[in-house]
Every structure is written in structure tokens, then in C-alpha cells.
Design a protein around this motif. Structure first.
Motif, PDB file in Angstrom:
ATOM      1  N   ILE A  75       0.832  -1.214   0.000  1.00 21.53           N
ATOM      2  CA  ILE A  75       0.000   0.000   0.000  1.00 21.53           C
ATOM      3  C   ILE A  75       0.866   1.265   0.000  1.00 21.53           C
ATOM      4  N   PHE A  76       2.076   1.169   0.546  1.00 18.67           N
ATOM      5  CA  PHE A  76       2.959   2.345   0.608  1.00 18.67           C
ATOM      6  C   PHE A  76       3.387   2.773  -0.803  1.00 18.67           C
ATOM      7  N   MET A  77       3.728   1.789  -1.614  1.00 23.97           N
ATOM      8  CA  MET A  77       4.097   2.080  -3.008  1.00 23.97           C
ATOM      9  C   MET A  77       2.897   2.698  -3.743  1.00 23.97           C
ATOM     10  N   HIS A  78       1.717   2.114  -3.538  1.00 21.32           N
ATOM     11  CA  HIS A  78       0.531   2.624  -4.238  1.00 21.32           C
ATOM     12  C   HIS A  78       0.108   4.004  -3.733  1.00 21.32           C
ATOM     13  N   PRO A  95       3.154  10.609   0.407  1.00 22.44           N
ATOM     14  CA  PRO A  95       2.411   9.971   1.495  1.00 22.44           C
ATOM     15  C   PRO A  95       2.815   8.525   1.767  1.00 22.44           C
ATOM     16  N   GLY A  96       3.364   7.833   0.764  1.00 23.39           N
ATOM     17  CA  GLY A  96       3.770   6.443   0.984  1.00 23.39           C
ATOM     18  C   GLY A  96       5.099   6.324   1.714  1.00 23.39           C
ATOM     19  N   ILE A  97       5.781   7.481   1.898  1.00 21.55           N
ATOM     20  CA  ILE A  97       7.068   7.497   2.605  1.00 21.55           C
ATOM     21  C   ILE A  97       6.914   8.491   3.758  1.00 21.55           C
ATOM     22  N   PRO A  98       6.093   8.117   4.740  1.00 22.85           N
ATOM     23  CA  PRO A  98       5.647   9.113   5.733  1.00 22.85           C
ATOM     24  C   PRO A  98       6.661   9.373   6.839  1.00 22.85           C
ATOM     25  N   TYR A  99       7.832   9.906   6.459  1.00 20.66           N
ATOM     26  CA  TYR A  99       8.852  10.111   7.485  1.00 20.66           C
ATOM     27  C   TYR A  99       8.716  11.435   8.210  1.00 20.66           C
ATOM     28  N   ILE A 100       8.045  12.430   7.604  1.00 21.30           N
ATOM     29  CA  ILE A 100       7.924  13.692   8.333  1.00 21.30           C
ATOM     30  C   ILE A 100       6.637  13.657   9.175  1.00 21.30           C
TER      31      ILE A 100
END
Lengths: 271, 415
Positions: free
Chosen positions: A136-139, B298-303
Motif C-alpha cells: 500500500i505504501f508504493m501505491h 504519502p507512501g514514505i511518511p517520514y515527516i
């Protein structure tokens, strides 16, 4: 409906309550209350017809504080045990969807005596060889900066489903909803970002401890958590019958298959 | 004594043998780009060619060579920059070796980084500049580093390495992510108290605060320059002052890309193919809207969520990124890749320095599938015809702007 903030060991938790009677705790998923919507959806309102519905927002979600940096699903389980203490909930029915279903299962295997009935809807949490939970993160990274087609397809029966387009539109959506979506992904990253995502390898062998009556529901077109996970839950939970399939629904059956889902849950509560 | 801008040669080591229809047939150059495209025969000697280009920079007189770490992509073929750094330590006699950096959350135990960097510092006789980076989106996916957790892990790892180089060992490290009973690395670095530490950053204020507190050098992760660069200098300056320090140019570095030819026309003609290859292919998945960009989102929510909300409010998701550039003139206006005669390149570099007095310019010469002889020619012309003027003018500029700080700047440079 009344939303309020409660304090759990110094942490702020957003809580929605509705209805009266025996307590029913609902733990949310992505395309769900707190995960994108700010308020209860039709499915939850129906649930509140069967008792006093209590819907906390996960750490970091919809105004709830995050737990300490680097937290894991184990920390979330204890966060909820502390929340139950604050609300003086000794025994309750537990309903969970997606990541919320995983946490519900983790609570049920630890404290089976407190969970009167268990309902899991498209729950992740199990490691099932060869059956990967979708990334889901990739999408969640849009194509061309604006296109959430594949994310909608993961969460719903299709990328053009009405609720999919309502809550996960292309381009910049409603600021509050996009913020809630982000917060839920951030929560998901803390608890579940380990391929193949959202699982605890030990959970499957612990399921037998949860012998309370259980209902396992799955959307017919769940593109996020393969149906084999539902079958594994139905097989592993001593009190569960056969896996029930929500015809036409995707992963977010609480939105898409709401009417059929409400009916199935109502029948289960009455049985 | 004047303290001029420091000029480094940065090599990304891109994969140069992609098929012509790459952009039409592949959705990304990162993470999921199929490695069946790797041509084993043509790639023989590629690393040698790239290492030789860096060694050539050292021979010309550049102040240093820059390497960085990337995984599973066509943009940068250095999963382990330390291996290239080891080659350079022996292949070259002079110039800093800047590893910018090792991606700490991807290394199981940061002690290994402390050890390898200490080896490199010894092998190069104290020429190492030690960069640490947390990794961004693609690395999150490649190495399954949970982005929300990795920032916290990163700073703990930095702390561990710093202490491993400066505190007498053995000692116990009671970290959350890297608890260690015995921290006692042999060898210790050559430089005292430790090699200069550089940390990249772009969006997070917290990163600047940490860099300021710890006395490190800030590398601005951006390929475009102008107002944004000046704002970043000013922002870093404010943070430094809040921590009882003052900005001077050697506390900060930026990435530039350039091609120098005899005339503007020749420079354009010789660099065009490599630059378009770089923009279209290497940046696809990284700094290009087409396809799925994996660097931020949003898929790399590091902040933290509140910072992401601000980003949503103040940004336009349809705004083109560097790799979306359609037109050569637009590219030239964006100050991202500076192409031209020595005079043009000098003027445009000085223009950036006048807006943003930054002391370390990390310059990319090789782009995409640029032929070896073109990259070398551009480096040579830059060094012989641009660098002397840049050094003289920047030395004067910094002396005027940072009066009274000469000693501090010299100290920073030689520490």
C-alpha cells in the motif's frame, strides 16, 4: 455521535462513541473512520444499534497523539490495554478492520477472557506463505503526482468504485481527509512496514487461544489482503465459523459492502 | 589569506547502456527497473572508466571527489560507495574523498560504518569527509527501512559513530535501536578529533537543528538553485544563531551540474544527449512526475503529520519537477544544469554564489550516458578556465561578506 478527547497515560486519544448498552470497541483501517473519514460511516452507525460503540483513533490518527518514536504493534496493543483501563472496560465485543483487525486479533489472543465476541473484516496480521499483502505504501505514491488509481484499486473492488473516488480522488483532495490518510499511512509504517507488510509471524500459532465466538468477513474483491489470510483466521480462531464473503465488495468492505456486512454482523450478534 | 569556494567533482555513476525506448517502455528507473536490462558485456570496464574520471579530477587539482550510495536503480551504481572510496584512496594522492554518504538505517550495525570510514581515513591519509544520510523513498522500499522509524534510527546511529571516534573505548552504548555492549573500533580515524561530518537535508527543520548543535556541515539536497538556495542559507544561518553559532560558507555545500565547452554552442551540442538521457531516464521515479515518483510523498511518511499538512497546503502536486523539463531553454533558466562556454559557466556559478554564499560546490560533470572524452573535456575546461576565476572572485566575495571570520573559516577548512 459524540467525539471527545481522552487522556491515556498522558497521550491524547480521539474517541467517538455512539449508542447504549454492552460495549463494542471498533478498531479502524485505512478506508475507514479516522483513517480517512472524520466521522462514523453507515456501517458503524448500524453497529451502534447493537450496543455502546467506542471508536478510538489509532496513535497519530485523526488527532490522537503518536506513541514514542519507533513504536511497534506490541506497543499499540499495550496502548489499547491502557485505554480500556481508562474507560473501565472489563469485557467487550471487539470489531476490527484491516490493521485494526490485526490489533484486535493481537488483543484477543492475549486477553481472551475480556473479548466476548470478535469480528475481523479484511484483517491483516498473519504471515501466509506465498500470499503477499499488497504494498500500500508504493501505491500511496501517486502516478504523475496526482493519480491514485492503483491505490483505489488496492482498497476497493475497483479504482472507479463510488466510495473509492469519494475518499481517494485524484489530485489534491480535501485537506483534512488527505491529512488523515497520511497519518494512517504513518501509523501503518510504524506497525507494519516490514515486507510482506502488516504481520506478526507468531500470531497464527496463537490464534487458538481466542476461543470466543468469532466472525471473519472478507470482501469478494479484496486486493490488499488475500483471501487466504481470511481462511487462515477462520481456521485458526477456535470460535469462528467459515469465512464469510461480502459479494461485490473490495478490501474496504465497511464502505463498499456496508449493507450486507451490517446484516452479517447483526446475525452474528444475535446468534 | 583568502578563503575561496571549494570545488569537488561528483560522480553518480549512472548506467549508460539503456535501450533507446527505455522511457516509452519502462515506468521507472528506480526500485522496480528490471535488471535484465543490465548488459554484462558492455558494462565490463564501466567502473574503471568512472573511477578514472574521478582520479582525473584529483590530477587536475579539484579539491575533492564525491560519491554517494544508491540501490537498485539506473541513476547511481554505487550500492557501496566505500568500495569506490577505497579504490580512490590508493589511485589518487590528493583531494578529499567525500562519501555523501552511507545510508545509516540501511546498515544493520552502524559500528560497521564507523569501522569502514576509519579504514578509509587511514588508507587515504586523512582525506575522508564522512557523510551520513538517512536515505529517502527509494531506499525505504529497497531495504525495507520503515520511513517513520528511520529518522530516529539515523540520529542514534550518527551519535554512536561520533562517540565511537571520539570517546575512549571500550564503552557500552545504550541505544534504543543499536544497543551495544562493546564499542571499541580499531582502527581509529587519522583525522582528529574525527573526519569532517556532512549531513544532507532539504525539508526538515529538525535536521538543521541537529546539524547546528553538533557542528556538522549541511549539504542542501536540491538540484535547482536560485531563491530556494538563498532561503536555505538564511534558514540555516538563523538556526546556527539560535545555537550560539554563526554561518560561514564552509558550513554548507550544494550540488551543481555543469557542462563546459569552448563556446555555448559547442557545449550544448556535446552535452545534449547525456543530459536528456539523465533527465528522462535516470530521474524517472525520482525527480519526474511521469511514472511513480518514489522520493517523497504519502507512501514514505517520514515527516510528522503536521509538517505534511503544511506541505499539502503550500505545494502543487502538478508542478513539474526537474526531470519533466520539456525544453532546453527552460532547463537553462532553472539553474539546475549549467551548460556553456567557460565565461557563461563562470558567470552563472558566480550568480548563484552571490545569492547564496556556499563554500562547498559539489559538481556533477558526467551525466547519463555521456561519453568519457566529453566528461573529461568538460572537467578540464572547468578546472583550467572557470575554477581560477571562481576561486579568485569567491575568495573576495566571502572576505567582504564574512569579515572577521577568516580564522574560523580557515580552521573549518583544515580541521
Amino acid at each position: 455521535m459524540s467525539a471527545r478527547e481522552i487522556n491515556v497515560k498522558g497521550r491524547k486519544v480521539t474517541l467517538i462513541e455512539e449508542g447504549t448498552g454492552e460495549p463494542i470497541v471498533y478498531l479502524h483501517g485505512f478506508a475507514d473512520v479516522h483513517g480517512v473519514a472524520g466521522d462514523l460511516l453507515a456501517f458503524h452507525r448500524n453497529l451502534a444499534g447493537a450496543g455502546k460503540l467506542i471508536v478510538p483513533a489509532h496513535p497519530g490518527c485523526n488527532g490522537s497523539d503518536e506513541l514514542e518514536d519507533g513504536y511497534s504493534v506490541e506497543d499499540v496493543v499495550f496502548h489499547y490495554l491502557e485505554l480500556f483501563d481508562v474507560l473501565n472496560l472489563k469485557q467487550f465485543t471487539l470489531v476490527g478492520h484491516c490493521a485494526g483487525g490485526w490489533i484486535a486479533a493481537e488483543i484477543a489472543v492475549r486477553h481472551p477472557e475480556r473479548v466476548k465476541k470478535l469480528v475481523l473484516i479484511g484483517a491483516c496480521g498473519l504471515f501466509v506463505p506465498g500470499e503477499l499483502i499488497e504494498d500500500i505504501f508504493m501505491h500511496a505514491q501517486p502516478e504523475r503526482g496526482v493519480d491514485y488509481k492503483t491505490l483505489r484499486n488496492v482498497l476497493f473492488s475497483s479504482s472507479t468504485a463510488k466510495d473509492a473516488l469519494r475518499y481517494f480522488p485524484d489530485g489534491r483532495g480535501d485537506l483534512d481527509e488527505e491529512t488523515r490518510r497520511y497519518a494512517m499511512l504513518r501509523f501503518g509504517s510504524f506497525v507494519g512496514f516490514k515486507p510482506p507488510y502488516f504481520y506478526n509471524r507468531s500470531l497464527i500459532n496463537r490464534l487458538h487461544r481466542a476461543a470466543m465466538p468469532a466472525l471473519v468477513l472478507w470482501g469478494e474483491h479484496d486486493h490488499m489482503v488475500p483471501r487466504a489470510h481470511g481462511e487462515a483466521y477462520a481456521k485458526g480462531l477456535a470460535g469462528a465459523g467459515d469465512l464469510q464473503i461480502g459479494t461485490g465488495a473490495g478490501h474496504a468492505a465497511v464502505l463498499e459492502g456496508e449493507a450486507a456486512l451490517s446484516k452479517a454482523v447483526e446475525a452474528f450478534f444475535k446468534a | 589569506m583568502l578563503s575561496p569556494v571549494q570545488l569537488y567533482c561528483w560522480h553518480f555513476m549512472s548506467y549508460p547502456y539503456l535501450p533507446d525506448d527505455f522511457d516509452e517502455t519502462q515506468e521507472t528507473g528506480w526500485v522496480k527497473v528490471p535488471n535484465t536490462l543490465w548488459d554484462r558485456q558492455r558494462s565490463r570496464g564501466l567502473y574503471r572508466q568512472y573511477i578514472d574520471q574521478l582520479a582525473y579530477a584529483s590530477e587536475l587539482g579539484f579539491d575533492g571527489m564525491v560519491l554517494n550510495e544508491h540501490h537498485q536503480n539506473i541513476y547511481g551504481l554505487m550500492p557501496s560507495p566505500n568500495i569506490i572510496a577505497a579504490a580512490l584512496a590508493h589511485r589518487t594522492q590528493r583531494g578529499k574523498i567525500v562519501v555523501l554518504g552511507n545510508l545509516l538505517p540501511l546498515h544493520g550495525n552502524p559500528l560497521r560504518v564507523a569501522e569502514e570510514y576509519a579504514m578509509l581515513d587511514n588508507m587515504s591519509d586523512g582525506r575522508l569527509i564522512a557523510g551520513f544520510a538517512p536515505g529517502s523513498g527509494p531506499e525505504t522500499f529497497n531495504y525495507d527501512a520503515p520511513s517513520a522509524v528511520s529518522r530516529d534510527q539515523f540520529w542514534e546511529a550518527v551519535d554512536l559513530i561520533h562517540r565511537a571516534w571520539t570517546e575512549p573505548g571500550p564503552f557500552a552504548f545504550e541505544g534504543q535501536h543499536y544497543p551495544l555492549r562493546y564499542v571499541n573500533p580499531w582502527p581509529q580515524p587519522t583525522q582528529t578529533p574525527h573526519p569532517p561530518i556532512w549531513i544532507p537535508g532539504a525539508r526538515s527543520r529538525d535536521t538543521l537543528v541537529q546539524i547546528a548543535k553538533k557542528g556538522y556541515c549541511y549539504f542542501l539536497s536540491s538540484r535547482s538553485h536560485g531563491k530556494g538556495t538563498a532561503n536555505s542559507v538564511a534558514q540555516f544561518g538563523r538556526v546556527l544563531e539560535q545555537h550560539g553559532d554563526r554561518y560561514q560558507p564552509y558550513r554548507m555545500g550544494i550540488l551543481m551540474s555543469t557542462y563546459v565547452g569552448e563556446t555555448d554552442e559547442i557545449a550544448q551540442k556535446e552535452s545534449r544527449e547525456g543530459i536528456w538521457y539523465f533527465l528522462r531516464n535516470c530521474l524517472k521515479g525520482h525527480q519526474r512526475r511521469v511514472g511513480r515518483q518514489l522520493t517523497f510523498g504519502p507512501g514514505i511518511p517520514y515527516i510528522p503529520t503536521s509538517e505534511f499538512r503544511d506541505y499539502l497546503k503550500n505545494s502543487d502536486p502538478t508542478q513539474p519537477l526537474l526531470g519533466d523539463t520539456e525544453d532546453w531553454d527552460d532547463l537553462q533558466r532553472s539553474q539546475s544544469i549549467i551548460v556553456g562556454s567557460p565565461d557563461t559557466v563562470y558567470r552563472r556559478f558566480m550568480d548563484i554564489l552571490e545569492q547564496a554564499p556556499v563554500g562547498h560546490l559539489l559538481i556533477q560533470f558526467h551525466m547519463g550516458n555521456m561519453p568519457d572524452e566529453n566528461a573529461r573535456k568538460s572537467m578540464r575546461l572547468f578546472w583550467t578556465e572557470v575554477a581560477p576565476r571562481l576561486k579568485a572572485a569567491s575568495g573576495k566575495l566571502f572576505a567582504e561578506q564574512f569579515k572577521g571570520m577568516e580564522e574560523k573559516m580557515q580552521l573549518e577548512l583544515t580541521k
